[in-house]
Design an enzyme around this catalytic site. Sequence first.
Site, PDB file in Angstrom:
ATOM      1  N   HIS A 260      -8.753   4.061   9.694  1.00 29.05           N
ATOM      2  CA  HIS A 260      -9.342   3.944   8.353  1.00 29.05           C
ATOM      3  C   HIS A 260      -9.913   2.532   8.140  1.00 29.05           C
ATOM      4  CE1 HIS A 260      -9.532   5.036   3.992  1.00 29.05           C
ATOM      5  NE2 HIS A 260      -9.395   3.722   3.847  1.00 29.05           N
ATOM      6  N   GLU A 261      -9.072   1.533   8.413  1.00 33.01           N
ATOM      7  CA  GLU A 261      -9.514   0.149   8.186  1.00 33.01           C
ATOM      8  C   GLU A 261     -10.602  -0.256   9.181  1.00 33.01           C
ATOM      9  OE1 GLU A 261      -8.643  -0.896   5.420  1.00 33.01           O
ATOM     10  OE2 GLU A 261      -6.902   0.407   5.088  1.00 33.01           O
ATOM     11  N   HIS A 264     -13.816   0.585   7.599  1.00 27.97           N
ATOM     12  CA  HIS A 264     -14.238  -0.484   6.677  1.00 27.97           C
ATOM     13  C   HIS A 264     -14.748  -1.699   7.467  1.00 27.97           C
ATOM     14  CE1 HIS A 264     -12.976   1.374   2.963  1.00 27.97           C
ATOM     15  NE2 HIS A 264     -11.703   1.485   3.324  1.00 27.97           N
ATOM     16  N   GLU A 290     -15.875   3.636   1.353  1.00 31.83           N
ATOM     17  CA  GLU A 290     -14.869   4.650   1.667  1.00 31.83           C
ATOM     18  C   GLU A 290     -15.450   5.751   2.568  1.00 31.83           C
ATOM     19  OE1 GLU A 290     -11.859   3.963   0.843  1.00 31.83           O
ATOM     20  OE2 GLU A 290     -10.713   5.836   0.998  1.00 31.83           O
TER      21      GLU A 290
END
Lengths: 489, 489
Positions: A260-261, A264, A290
């Site tokens: 997830h990170e 980003h 997101e």
Amino acid sequence: MPSYDLLCDKTREISLLGNTAGVLSWDQETHLTNGGVNYRAQQIAWLAGKIHELSTGDDYRSALEAAENEQGDAPQAANLRELRHRFDRATQLPKSLVEKDSESSSLAKAAWADARAKSDFSLFAPHLKTQLDIAREKAELWGYEDEPYDALLCDYERGTKTSDIAAIFDTVGDELASIAMAAVEKSATTPANLLSGCYPIEKQQQLNREVAEDLGFDFNNGRIDTTTHPFCTHLGPGDTRLTTRYLEENFTSSLFGVLHETGHGLYEQGLPKDHHGLPAGEAVSLGIHESQSRLWENHVGRSRAFWKKWLPRAQEIFPKLADTDLDTFLTAINRAEKSYIRVEADESTYDLHILLRFGLERRMLNKEIDVDDIPAAWNDQFQASFGMTPPNDTQGCLQDIHWSMGGLGYFPTYTLGNFNAAQLHHHALQDQTIASACERADYQPLLAWMRQKIHTKGSSHFPQELMMAATGETTNPQFHLDHLKRRFL
Amino acid sequence: MPSYDLLCDKTREISLLGNTAGVLSWDQETHLTNGGVNYRAQQIAWLAGKIHELSTGDDYRSALEAAENEQGDAPQAANLRELRHRFDRATQLPKSLVEKDSESSSLAKAAWADARAKSDFSLFAPHLKTQLDIAREKAELWGYEDEPYDALLCDYERGTKTSDIAAIFDTVGDELASIAMAAVEKSATTPANLLSGCYPIEKQQQLNREVAEDLGFDFNNGRIDTTTHPFCTHLGPGDTRLTTRYLEENFTSSLFGVLHETGHGLYEQGLPKDHHGLPAGEAVSLGIHESQSRLWENHVGRSRAFWKKWLPRAQEIFPKLADTDLDTFLTAINRAEKSYIRVEADESTYDLHILLRFGLERRMLNKEIDVDDIPAAWNDQFQASFGMTPPNDTQGCLQDIHWSMGGLGYFPTYTLGNFNAAQLHHHALQDQTIASACERADYQPLLAWMRQKIHTKGSSHFPQELMMAATGETTNPQFHLDHLKRRFL
């Protein structure tokens, strides 16, 4: 020196101070001991004060006005548009309100933590009322077309109206709920602890790093550290930092956190460096940010092709997985379950949590519901969506920090991000080269597409303009619904 | 507000910015990836510029003058004395010289690193000449009584004259050399690798932490991290950070590093918190700082009483030590050996390295020796002190970074620190309660003595005044000589 260059210098100076505060905050999350917290708050407050002074002062106003009288190229026009917007927003608020906002948020955060620990909403209610009053006051000063929520949403999703989001959410609410419930039903026979074991943290770190590197995260310009709450922060050009947390009994917790990170982080690392410190070099919105994290976490990281490549490697690293076949593994990581807690929700049920929050905070801001009635309204809506009622407010309306921080308008961007992720992924995969590379778990062509369509654009366009340019339409939830059906049903 | 309070606020603001730069530097040493280095330099330069502006501006001058016209208590007088001194020193240098100094140092550091790698002094010589010119120019602007070295030494050792240091060094040089050579001779039969083994780094960290905690280092207000070059930095009240490096084959390398830095850290943690950001709340000099690090590293950490307590614990942690008895262990950690490299020198030979450097840099500043003659002079002096000649300049006059950084006047404080450590230790142990506690490896009474005599005094007195108050005399090298004889002969 041309006026525009002078304005850029001033803006970059402000950005440099913001990034300095970023380093102090990162250090606070990852290293600072208790004894240093008060002084660190003073340091960050000094920087915040200096940033406010530099970004709202007459010097800045003059530089902005002079630059606006010059002709320039498209990125220059985009930067000027955004800088004017920010300057106006910052100067529309009187100093007294900014200070009251900051102080009230501190108090509200502490009261919220206390209320959550005691599961006593009444301790938080007066603070939430104050936060709402301040939010409405800010909205009035900033101005809005339809409703105060528009003015707050603007901080997170430039150019998007509350009614647009509400329209999308309204159309898909029922179908989202029925997909979620069917997914939960289908997962009923999958045990929750299928992968439980002992996964040493250093070995998890090894695998996480290999995966992040393979997806394209550049470790010469970034790193991964450990915190209680995973996040990604961008501390300057060449310094993008991810964090995750580790459960010894399940390596997928830290790995999906990192995926997830990494999403980003890839966005931050792909922003145009020559515009660093200016809007054209910055991420455009939370809903786009997101979309990138959810793309790599869910569309890539929970797919069969991905694990066809990575399960054998995970099995080398973790002997415990030796007897787990690919199908079983995919069933385990894509298990749907009803949860009271948003941050623990799986992909199929997650958006129901968001729809509930968006509806409530919109009604609160419009004074259609009283703060004291929030717990009951939350529980009613939760019962309607999930067919169960939270046993207490800690697991209900007190679970999230956002409202205490004054982060009203933030929640819908999570679901916008999910919708955007599916839509962008779908469109990228129309290119057969990208699709077949993804089948081989080679994601560089997919990343290149995101770089071209999203990352390199910075904030030169509004988020919905980016979606339109990349996919031919604004956010369309159908791709997300189709994705969930394929994955879960 | 009284003028003095206003001055304190201004001074604390400057200190807060200095500590902010400290966090950025610490992060650079411990975490920053290569890609982030350039931007980090810009951030630190911004803070340096702001610090210079705030600490030399008319606002500060007025605040200082107004405060000087008020009556105040002793700490107030001490703060005013030091703040006036710093203001005068800072404003005596024209901006052009400060910028030239900063730029030349950057270039000189790079040239030094290159010269050292190639063992080619000629690459560094022109830069060293520039550094000397700048140092002399600064000394002329600051003024001095006897020689330019006085003006530079003042940055590190307030109130001490070069000729005082030279007088001490001259008296003890021969005896230091003969003790060192006798110690080396006596250690000739002790193998260098007596403790070599495999000591896992996490276990070293465990032991180091236990020891630092037992000596009194407060981990609620500080931490230990890993770097290439060990250091201690104070980032604000409640935030003192030590670093060390690890050799898997010998745990004593990281442990003595931690003991040394713990000494620095205990000093920082013992400074008066109510004067934080002001001279009365700051460490007084390098020679006093080093006395604290050497006290805990050598007088405590290499003593029999210390290891009588800690060897059994080390043996629990490291099975490899099971068969090592206390005498053998002490022989191993107190082994004397001639080394070309200062930072690898043992306690008995260390000061010879310093005397050599002090003599050379003093002659350079006084133009009694030409830069081009430094390598030959170094080697001659090294031969005279150690009876051997460095095989090349990398292991000779190019080994230290100090001259390239413009750190002229720094070196003698290492040996002053050794002398002060022995003298303070001797006087503390005149108190029988302290002495018998130390015999039991209970060092809290010793720490309390240091807290009272040194730490809580901050910079309220000159370092030699502190020595006088604590021991009845200024720095006297005899205690150090006696200590070396007891330990090595």
